[in-house]
Design a protein around this motif. Structure first.
Motif, PDB file in Angstrom:
ATOM      1  N   ILE A  30       1.568  12.441  -9.183  1.00  0.00           N
ATOM      2  CA  ILE A  30       0.581  12.509  -7.979  1.00  0.00           C
ATOM      3  C   ILE A  30      -0.764  12.001  -7.968  1.00  0.00           C
ATOM      4  O   ILE A  30      -0.884  11.011  -7.314  1.00  0.00           O
ATOM      5  CB  ILE A  30       0.474  13.995  -7.254  1.00  0.00           C
ATOM      6  N   LEU A  31      -1.289  12.321  -8.922  1.00  0.00           N
ATOM      7  CA  LEU A  31      -2.833  11.805  -9.095  1.00  0.00           C
ATOM      8  C   LEU A  31      -2.651  10.224  -9.514  1.00  0.00           C
ATOM      9  O   LEU A  31      -3.292   9.137  -9.026  1.00  0.00           O
ATOM     10  CB  LEU A  31      -3.519  12.464 -10.104  1.00  0.00           C
ATOM     11  N   ARG A  32      -1.773   9.801 -10.445  1.00  0.00           N
ATOM     12  CA  ARG A  32      -1.363   8.412 -10.720  1.00  0.00           C
ATOM     13  C   ARG A  32      -0.956   7.729  -9.744  1.00  0.00           C
ATOM     14  O   ARG A  32      -1.294   6.555  -9.438  1.00  0.00           O
ATOM     15  CB  ARG A  32      -0.544   8.265 -11.932  1.00  0.00           C
ATOM     16  N   THR A  33      -0.244   8.291  -8.838  1.00  0.00           N
ATOM     17  CA  THR A  33       0.350   7.578  -7.631  1.00  0.00           C
ATOM     18  C   THR A  33      -0.653   7.287  -6.697  1.00  0.00           C
ATOM     19  O   THR A  33      -0.872   6.112  -6.057  1.00  0.00           O
ATOM     20  CB  THR A  33       1.461   8.289  -6.746  1.00  0.00           C
ATOM     21  N   VAL A  34      -1.799   8.206  -6.537  1.00  0.00           N
ATOM     22  CA  VAL A  34      -2.820   7.812  -5.355  1.00  0.00           C
ATOM     23  C   VAL A  34      -3.626   6.714  -6.078  1.00  0.00           C
ATOM     24  O   VAL A  34      -4.101   5.892  -5.257  1.00  0.00           O
ATOM     25  CB  VAL A  34      -3.906   9.171  -5.388  1.00  0.00           C
ATOM     26  N   GLY A  35      -3.709   6.667  -7.437  1.00  0.00           N
ATOM     27  CA  GLY A  35      -4.491   5.718  -8.070  1.00  0.00           C
ATOM     28  C   GLY A  35      -3.908   4.167  -8.105  1.00  0.00           C
ATOM     29  O   GLY A  35      -4.462   3.124  -7.717  1.00  0.00           O
ATOM     30  N   TRP A  80       8.062   9.291 -12.151  1.00  0.00           N
ATOM     31  CA  TRP A  80       7.595   9.237 -13.526  1.00  0.00           C
ATOM     32  C   TRP A  80       7.729   7.771 -13.648  1.00  0.00           C
ATOM     33  O   TRP A  80       6.831   7.087 -14.054  1.00  0.00           O
ATOM     34  CB  TRP A  80       8.185  10.001 -14.484  1.00  0.00           C
ATOM     35  N   ALA A  81       8.944   7.194 -13.238  1.00  0.00           N
ATOM     36  CA  ALA A  81       9.258   5.573 -13.496  1.00  0.00           C
ATOM     37  C   ALA A  81       8.303   4.828 -12.652  1.00  0.00           C
ATOM     38  O   ALA A  81       7.645   3.769 -13.263  1.00  0.00           O
ATOM     39  CB  ALA A  81      10.724   5.491 -13.010  1.00  0.00           C
ATOM     40  N   GLN A  82       7.957   5.023 -11.526  1.00  0.00           N
ATOM     41  CA  GLN A  82       7.102   4.241 -10.643  1.00  0.00           C
ATOM     42  C   GLN A  82       5.534   4.128 -11.294  1.00  0.00           C
ATOM     43  O   GLN A  82       5.053   3.219 -11.087  1.00  0.00           O
ATOM     44  CB  GLN A  82       7.088   4.827  -9.267  1.00  0.00           C
ATOM     45  N   VAL A  83       5.053   5.231 -11.748  1.00  0.00           N
ATOM     46  CA  VAL A  83       3.817   5.385 -12.368  1.00  0.00           C
ATOM     47  C   VAL A  83       3.799   4.844 -13.538  1.00  0.00           C
ATOM     48  O   VAL A  83       2.488   4.486 -14.209  1.00  0.00           O
ATOM     49  CB  VAL A  83       3.274   6.766 -12.332  1.00  0.00           C
ATOM     50  N   ASN A  84       4.908   4.410 -13.969  1.00  0.00           N
ATOM     51  CA  ASN A  84       4.834   3.652 -15.404  1.00  0.00           C
ATOM     52  C   ASN A  84       5.294   2.289 -15.236  1.00  0.00           C
ATOM     53  O   ASN A  84       5.869   1.566 -16.315  1.00  0.00           O
ATOM     54  CB  ASN A  84       5.854   4.475 -16.454  1.00  0.00           C
ATOM     55  N   GLY A  85       5.201   1.611 -14.073  1.00  0.00           N
ATOM     56  CA  GLY A  85       5.418   0.249 -14.039  1.00  0.00           C
ATOM     57  C   GLY A  85       6.860   0.050 -13.490  1.00  0.00           C
ATOM     58  O   GLY A  85       7.067  -1.449 -13.271  1.00  0.00           O
ATOM     59  N   CYS A  86       7.880   0.768 -13.354  1.00  0.00           N
ATOM     60  CA  CYS A  86       9.019   0.631 -12.964  1.00  0.00           C
ATOM     61  C   CYS A  86       9.326   0.627 -11.684  1.00  0.00           C
ATOM     62  O   CYS A  86      10.023   1.478 -10.958  1.00  0.00           O
ATOM     63  CB  CYS A  86       9.986   1.515 -13.654  1.00  0.00           C
ATOM     64  N   THR A  89       0.777  -1.119  -0.079  1.00  0.00           N
ATOM     65  CA  THR A  89      -0.092   0.129  -0.059  1.00  0.00           C
ATOM     66  C   THR A  89       0.966   1.242   0.201  1.00  0.00           C
ATOM     67  O   THR A  89       0.076   2.299   0.183  1.00  0.00           O
ATOM     68  CB  THR A  89      -0.892  -0.143   1.543  1.00  0.00           C
ATOM     69  N   SER A  90       2.120   1.138  -0.156  1.00  0.00           N
ATOM     70  CA  SER A  90       3.199   2.244   0.126  1.00  0.00           C
ATOM     71  C   SER A  90       3.167   2.918   1.176  1.00  0.00           C
ATOM     72  O   SER A  90       3.784   4.132   1.245  1.00  0.00           O
ATOM     73  CB  SER A  90       2.816   3.154  -1.231  1.00  0.00           C
ATOM     74  N   LEU A  91       2.473   2.514   2.393  1.00  0.00           N
ATOM     75  CA  LEU A  91       2.337   3.079   3.421  1.00  0.00           C
ATOM     76  C   LEU A  91       3.819   3.283   4.243  1.00  0.00           C
ATOM     77  O   LEU A  91       4.097   4.245   5.019  1.00  0.00           O
ATOM     78  CB  LEU A  91       1.392   2.439   4.614  1.00  0.00           C
ATOM     79  N   ASP A  92       4.736   2.346   4.051  1.00  0.00           N
ATOM     80  CA  ASP A  92       5.947   2.310   4.476  1.00  0.00           C
ATOM     81  C   ASP A  92       6.893   3.588   4.182  1.00  0.00           C
ATOM     82  O   ASP A  92       7.984   3.804   4.569  1.00  0.00           O
ATOM     83  CB  ASP A  92       6.754   1.152   4.109  1.00  0.00           C
ATOM     84  N   GLU A  93       6.386   4.382   2.807  1.00  0.00           N
ATOM     85  CA  GLU A  93       7.077   5.298   2.486  1.00  0.00           C
ATOM     86  C   GLU A  93       6.649   6.721   3.034  1.00  0.00           C
ATOM     87  O   GLU A  93       7.606   7.795   3.081  1.00  0.00           O
ATOM     88  CB  GLU A  93       6.601   5.565   0.971  1.00  0.00           C
ATOM     89  N   LEU A  94       5.622   6.712   3.969  1.00  0.00           N
ATOM     90  CA  LEU A  94       5.021   8.014   4.719  1.00  0.00           C
ATOM     91  C   LEU A  94       6.090   8.863   5.477  1.00  0.00           C
ATOM     92  O   LEU A  94       5.999  10.082   5.356  1.00  0.00           O
ATOM     93  CB  LEU A  94       3.760   7.635   5.573  1.00  0.00           C
ATOM     94  N   PRO A  95       6.967   8.228   6.151  1.00  0.00           N
ATOM     95  CA  PRO A  95       8.127   8.926   6.577  1.00  0.00           C
ATOM     96  C   PRO A  95       8.847   9.943   5.825  1.00  0.00           C
ATOM     97  O   PRO A  95       9.446  10.700   6.401  1.00  0.00           O
ATOM     98  CB  PRO A  95       8.881   7.929   7.576  1.00  0.00           C
ATOM     99  N   GLN A  96       8.933   9.818   4.558  1.00  0.00           N
ATOM    100  CA  GLN A  96       9.596  10.352   3.649  1.00  0.00           C
ATOM    101  C   GLN A  96       9.301  11.942   3.466  1.00  0.00           C
ATOM    102  O   GLN A  96       9.920  12.581   3.076  1.00  0.00           O
ATOM    103  CB  GLN A  96       9.962   9.760   2.266  1.00  0.00           C
ATOM    104  N   PHE A  97       7.958  12.181   4.175  1.00  0.00           N
ATOM    105  CA  PHE A  97       7.376  13.429   3.940  1.00  0.00           C
ATOM    106  C   PHE A  97       8.173  14.304   4.998  1.00  0.00           C
ATOM    107  O   PHE A  97       8.521  15.438   4.664  1.00  0.00           O
ATOM    108  CB  PHE A  97       5.887  13.547   4.503  1.00  0.00           C
TER     109      PHE A  97
END
Length: 463
Positions: free
Chosen positions: A449-454, A410-416, A358-366
């Protein structure tokens, strides 16, 4: 060549494009004007608060100019994306400052629809009528290209596709005339020695010299022969055919220089992106603080070890930064050799699997964003050990560090995303990172950002 540049420098005049000014102002006028129109329709247009809001909208829309050359689909999409960006920024400012209560919700909601629609119609009209207006006003210059090289063919392609260039391409001058250089509708006008006579006899306005830089003597001779004409001359160096990153002209104490590899976040762009990152990261951390506490308690209660996983990665300009994540594994590797997580990895804890999916592990990067070490959008940071490996294997790998790394990219929202067990997978990721640097805009950041949320709900590469 340098002497020729120095001799001609005093005669160089800055070119101010009316079309560029029009492009920069069209959206701000459309969005701010439609806001005042909606406010008047609701009977509140005379209130000072709406005048202040209209000025704010005008200023916020300015750093994101449109391009008349773009296709209609891109123009329409851009107007709606800009509308979403403006509405989101204004909503965030209203929440942080408390001024949002000064405006009627129905006015803002109607404007959210009317504003992008007005901008889209204005863009459509500009796309349709600008070439006709330019032609009627006499902004139709006759152009020739010297050198049917790759650079020359690229110039020809731009002139053919550009609706705002106001130039008509007459043809090429080149000592070679072969099928390799043939272009539909573009004529071979003669050899380079014929150029000067042709220019004098045919009222040529613009010359693009696209000869290789190794042809310096020939270029100097052409400049000398063209001195007694009024034609405008542009030099297109062949190094522009390389993979440039944010290429642009700059000035060094009056000496023109060309940026070949540069960060897109210079000047106003850099300030704008950092301000946006800081405000959005601060707002998100305030909103998700209860969730952060709950995840921290869950991580501590379900497996031994620290709550946060800290790892050194490369940041802006290749400097080492410490990146925070919620610990999702039973190990905390941060050495010279690091094994990437893979599907079914036994090191991933049960809770960690959920957090990673769910990418929740990334939240501390804010927090990293507030510290100025990271950005919300940018190339994802890799472990130092991986950087040292791949910088030797992939050409241009370190260019991705011309900007701050991002929480998403951009890489992450394109499947990389996920394990890069092959060199091709990592190269594909880097290709997307460099594409982001070449084409950055605020609207691209918003799109990511919008594609990441999706993708949070379902990403097959998250494990």
């Amino acid at each position: 060549m340098q002497a020729a540049i120095e001799r001609q420098a005093p005669g160089i005049k800055p070119h101010l494009s009316l079309i560029s000014i029009f492009e920069a102002l069209l959206d701000p006028i459309a969005f701010s004007g439609s806001l005042l129109g909606v406010a008047n329709w609701f009977g509140v247009g005379g209130q000072p608060a709406y005048a202040v809001l209209a000025i704010t909208v005008f200023l916020l829309a300015q750093p994101m100019p449109m391009h008349i050359d773009s296709g209609l689909k891109a123009l329409y999409r851009g107007s709606w994306l800009k509308g979403v960006a403006l509405f989101g920024i204004l909503t965030l400012i209203g929440l942080l400052t408390g001024f949002g209560s000064a405006y009627a919700p129905e006015v803002l909601l109607v404007w959210f629809v009317v504003g992008p629609a007005t901008a889209a119609l204005a863009r459509h009209a500009a796309h349709t009528f600008t070439p006709m207006v330019m032609a009627h006003a006499g902004y139709r210059q006759r152009a020739v290209i010297v050198g049917a090289s790759h650079a020359g063919l690229a110039v020809a392609d731009r002139l053919e596709r550009s609706r705002r260039a106001g130039k008509r391409l007459l043809g090429f001058f080149d000592d070679r005339h072969s099928s390799r250089h043939a272009r539909a509708g573009i004529h071979h006008l003669g050899k380079i020695k014929d150029l000067v006579d042709y220019v004098r006899d045919n009222d040529v306005d613009v010359i693009y010299i696209a000869l290789p830089m190794s042809s310096q003597p020939r270029i100097l001779q052409l400049l000398d022969e063209l001195r007694d004409t009024t034609v405008s001359i542009y030099f297109v160096p062949d190094f522009f055919m390389t993979d440039l990153i944010q290429a642009r002209m700059d000035d060094l104490g009056g000496l023109p220089v060309v940026a070949v590899c540069e960060s897109p976040f210079t000047g106003v762009n850099g300030l704008f992106k950092q301000a946006f990152d800081f405000m959005l990261a601060a707002a998100i951390l305030v909103m998700i603080s209860p969730l952060l506490v709950a995840i921290a308690i869950a991580v501590k209660a379900t497996s031994p070890g620290p709550v946060l996983f800290r790892q050194y990665r490369y940041g802006l300009d290749g400097e080492r930064i410490l990146v925070y994540k919620f610990r999702s594994m039973s190990v905390c590797e941060n050495g010279d050799t690091i094994t990437q997580a893979r599907v079914g990895d036994s090191r991933v804890t049960p809770l960690g699997a959920f957090l990673r999916r769910t990418s929740l592990d990334e939240l501390p990067q804010f927090i990293n964003v507030l510290q100025g070490r990271m950005s919300i959008v940018g190339p994802r940071p890799h472990a130092v050990a991986h950087n040292e490996t791949y910088r030797k294997l992939i050409k241009g790998y370190m260019i991705r560090h011309k900007v701050r790394p991002g929480i998403t990219g951009w890489a992450q929202v394109n499947g990389c995303r996920g394990e890069t067990e092959t060199l091709d997978k990592m190269k594909r990721r880097i290709d997307f990172d460099l594409e982001y640097l070449r084409n950055w805009s605020f609207l691209l950041d918003l799109r990511i950002i919008l594609r990441t949320v999706g993708l949070i709900r379902k990403d097959p590469n998250a494990y």
